[in-house]
Write an enzyme that holds these catalytic residues in place. Sequence first.
Site, PDB file in Angstrom:
ATOM      1  CB  THR A  12      -0.946   0.022   1.213  1.00 46.09           C
ATOM      2  OG1 THR A  12      -0.199   0.226   2.417  1.00 46.09           O
ATOM      3  CG2 THR A  12      -1.746  -1.267   1.303  1.00 46.09           C
ATOM      4  N   GLY A  14       2.411   2.382  -2.582  1.00 42.97           N
ATOM      5  CA  GLY A  14       3.605   1.943  -3.295  1.00 42.97           C
ATOM      6  C   GLY A  14       4.038   2.829  -4.440  1.00 42.97           C
ATOM      7  CB  SER A  16       5.968   8.216  -3.737  1.00 45.92           C
ATOM      8  OG  SER A  16       5.110   8.302  -2.608  1.00 45.92           O
ATOM      9  CE1 TYR A 148       3.684   9.775  10.645  1.00 47.27           C
ATOM     10  CE2 TYR A 148       5.471   9.825  12.261  1.00 47.27           C
ATOM     11  CZ  TYR A 148       4.956   9.397  11.040  1.00 47.27           C
ATOM     12  OH  TYR A 148       5.714   8.588  10.241  1.00 47.27           O
TER      13      TYR A 148
END
Length: 246
Positions: A12, A14, A16, A148
């Site tokens: 997933t 994928g 960059s 994050y």
Amino acid sequence: MKNLEGKVAVVTGGNSGIGYAAAKELKAQGAQVIITGRRQEAVETAAQQLGVTGLVADQGNVQAIEQLAATVGEQYGKVDILFINAGIVGGASIETATEDVFDQVININYKGAYFTLSKFIPLLNDGASVVFLSSNTASMHGANASVYSSSKAALNSVMKAAAIELAPRKIRVNSVSPGPTQTEILNKLGLDEEARKNLDTWMLERVPLKQLGEADDVAKMVAYFSSDAAKFITGAEIVMDGGMSL
């Protein structure tokens, strides 16, 4: 070496960065690779460059994840390698954080990753490998990174629970936690040239090895976790940050 010959791999995010590097490495080791991403043009371009299959899917949307799993199941049957890599950055102090930023980061980094695993479990072959892309910030506690960092800490918790649940089928579940890595995501922070240079300097000062990570290094670790060389490893988090979190 063709360590992954005959394996079907889904990556997933994928198109960059680390996902792109992982797709390239998995293919080089013999796997049949499917990459996903939110932007059709980017996915198609990356798929053509890599010589792999590209499917458009938004990891922040559970219905899209369900459709992705259905499509992969119809076209490929079973999956041997699942690299749950898609994610975004998002930072703010706890005081100034907005609900929109919180929801966006959690929906993609945690909820989306959780349900990607959930919906793909029926497609996983016995003995398959699942790898989550986490972050060294999951165990670090910096200012302005609470959303994050908590999304990645939650991911590591799910990884360990999944390792227990899927062990009867010999499915291994692990995570890779990079530190500062030279990928396109750093260029999406909206920094000017001087600010970006200052950021690199700030990071390098905190990394004992005095270098930033490379996407290819993470890709090789994903491939290792996916191979028979790691057949007795599950529930493990590998931190790849040059010693930054020490």
